[in-house]
Design a protein around this motif. Sequence first.
Motif, short mmCIF file in Angstrom:
data_model
loop_
_atom_site.label_atom_id
_atom_site.label_comp_id
_atom_site.label_asym_id
_atom_site.label_seq_id
_atom_site.Cartn_x
_atom_site.Cartn_y
_atom_site.Cartn_z
N SER A 184 13.39 3.65 -1.54
CA SER A 184 12.47 4.49 -0.95
C SER A 184 13.18 6.20 -0.94
O SER A 184 14.40 6.31 -0.71
CB SER A 184 12.49 4.07 0.51
N GLU A 185 12.25 6.85 -1.04
CA GLU A 185 12.71 8.41 -0.59
C GLU A 185 13.36 8.65 0.66
O GLU A 185 14.47 9.17 0.91
CB GLU A 185 11.57 9.45 -0.89
N GLY A 228 0.86 -1.41 -0.01
CA GLY A 228 0.04 0.04 -0.01
C GLY A 228 0.88 1.45 0.03
O GLY A 228 0.61 2.23 -0.63
N ASN A 229 1.82 1.41 0.78
CA ASN A 229 2.86 2.42 1.02
C ASN A 229 3.69 2.41 -0.27
O ASN A 229 4.00 3.51 -0.93
CB ASN A 229 3.54 2.37 2.22
N VAL A 264 19.15 2.33 -5.68
CA VAL A 264 18.48 2.08 -6.77
C VAL A 264 17.76 3.06 -7.36
O VAL A 264 17.41 3.36 -8.49
CB VAL A 264 17.53 0.78 -6.47
N ARG A 265 17.29 3.92 -6.40
CA ARG A 265 16.52 5.28 -6.68
C ARG A 265 17.45 6.02 -7.63
O ARG A 265 17.05 6.59 -8.65
CB ARG A 265 16.25 6.13 -5.35
N GLY A 266 18.79 6.19 -7.22
CA GLY A 266 19.64 7.17 -7.85
C GLY A 266 20.00 6.24 -9.35
O GLY A 266 19.94 7.41 -10.27
N ASP A 296 13.32 -0.15 0.99
CA ASP A 296 14.47 0.53 1.86
C ASP A 296 15.79 -0.15 1.63
O ASP A 296 16.66 0.36 1.79
CB ASP A 296 13.72 0.35 3.17
N ALA A 297 15.64 -1.49 1.54
CA ALA A 297 16.85 -2.21 1.60
C ALA A 297 17.62 -2.03 0.28
O ALA A 297 19.06 -1.89 0.41
CB ALA A 297 16.61 -3.93 1.68
#
Length: 265
Positions: free
Chosen positions: A219-220, A43-44, A232-234, A214-215
């Motif tokens: 996540s922001e 959900g999040n 991974v976000r970057g 998160d791992a």
Amino acid sequence: MTTVASIQEQETPVTMLTAYDAPTAALADEAGIDVVLVGDSIGNAVFGYESTLPVTMDDMTRATTSVVNAVDDALVVTDLPFLSYGVDRAQSLENAGRLLKEAGAHAVKIESGPHTVELTEAMTRLGIPVMAHVGLTPQHVNSVGGYTRQGTTAEQAAAMLDLAKSHEEAGAFSLVIEHVPREVGAAASEELDIPVVGIGAGPETDGQVLVVDDAVGLSERVPPFAEAFGDVRGEMRQAIERYRDAVESRDFPADEHSHSEGLDL
């Protein structure tokens, strides 16, 4: 293949990670993760909700099916979402059975309270393995006033440990304990015979679980009890920006990405 029985006998710390889709589940399985959790944290993490409360049984069934289709060795545990259990006994059992029978999960996880002890016993009698969950239980976010640390007094910790023991006696094969002082996590692992998997519960538990976003650094914002083991976000942002630039400059698609039949049009 990891099973409920092998998890209970495992001597090394249990590794557990969430996954909500087939590609992520396959990577976790290939990496040797013991337990893949199809969390209602979808959900999040995926749907963009502020909590897990809007997640439905249909959401969990589809996500679980995707994960099961991609996993060969890991134990797949799936969350029962908010109000899918604990209200009506027959409906609770039907929903849990659906996640095993239709989606292929190996076990279910329920956020536990005094009202779920008898339900845990009923599920296990029917052949539905149950992972209990104490400490911070996100489905109770409205009643506990946010995602705050639990079991911070001796009385609260004792009540939590009693609840955990009751679920062990009812047949739960393992326990997740979330966002509690490390002393509480250590005591749970010491006092229970079933594996205790911690998240924000210190290093003394029998294993650890994290939300995959998160791992891997997707996540922001990462909770204070988690760690990003990658960026991974970057990497995704850079790849998307490079794609945008290549399209705008007409460098993509290049000749090697195109096919010609030599048509005279």
